[in-house]
Design a protein around this motif. Structure first.
Motif: not given
Length: 144
Positions: A128-143
């Motif tokens: 769950v933590w990895q999925m949230r972290h990756l989601k916030s990472f991709f949102e920050a990179k606007k992917l």
């Protein structure tokens, strides 16, 4: 015999005189009595023979028969009674051991169960933590 030596002095003299064993005598010198005994036991092999008789084998039935004036039949009955008592003691001991083993097995099984549950919870939490972290990472990179 052989003499065990340190560079400056002899420690103990071992000999095979006298038959089946090895005898060691600590030599006088700078060594204390305790150190000499320790060296004797460590460097010179010792052999000890113990003849222990337990249970029905420890009884001298000829002596019992003579003391209690028992007939051959009475003596045999006494032997059988003692054998039965010994078997009962052994059975009770085996039951006790089996109970202890069962308790140990059940305790171990319970611990394994809780350990596997804990591992599963940790794995889910990390996922769950990895999925949230990756989601916030991709949102920050606007992917996304």
């Amino acid at each position: 015999g052989k003499t065990l030596r340190r560079p400056q002095s002899a420690l103990a003299k071992c000999t095979n005189e006298g038959g089946w064993g090895t005898s060691c005598q600590p030599l006088a010198g700078r060594w204390s009595r305790a150190a000499s005994l320790l060296l004797t036991f460590l460097l010179c092999p010792q052999r000890v023979h113990l003849d222990i008789q337990v249970g029905e084998h420890a009884n001298d039935y000829a002596e019992i028969a003579a003391k209690d004036k028992l007939s051959e039949l009475q003596l045999r009955v006494r032997q059988l009674v003692e054998q039965v008592e010994q078997i009962q003691k052994e059975q009770n001991y085996q039951r006790w051991r089996e109970e202890r083993f069962r308790q140990t097995s059940e305790s171990t099984n319970q611990r394994v169960l809780w350990w596997s549950i804990l591992q599963t919870l940790i794995l889910v939490a990390i996922g769950v933590w990895q999925m949230r972290h990756l989601k916030s990472f991709f949102e920050a990179k606007k992917l996304v």
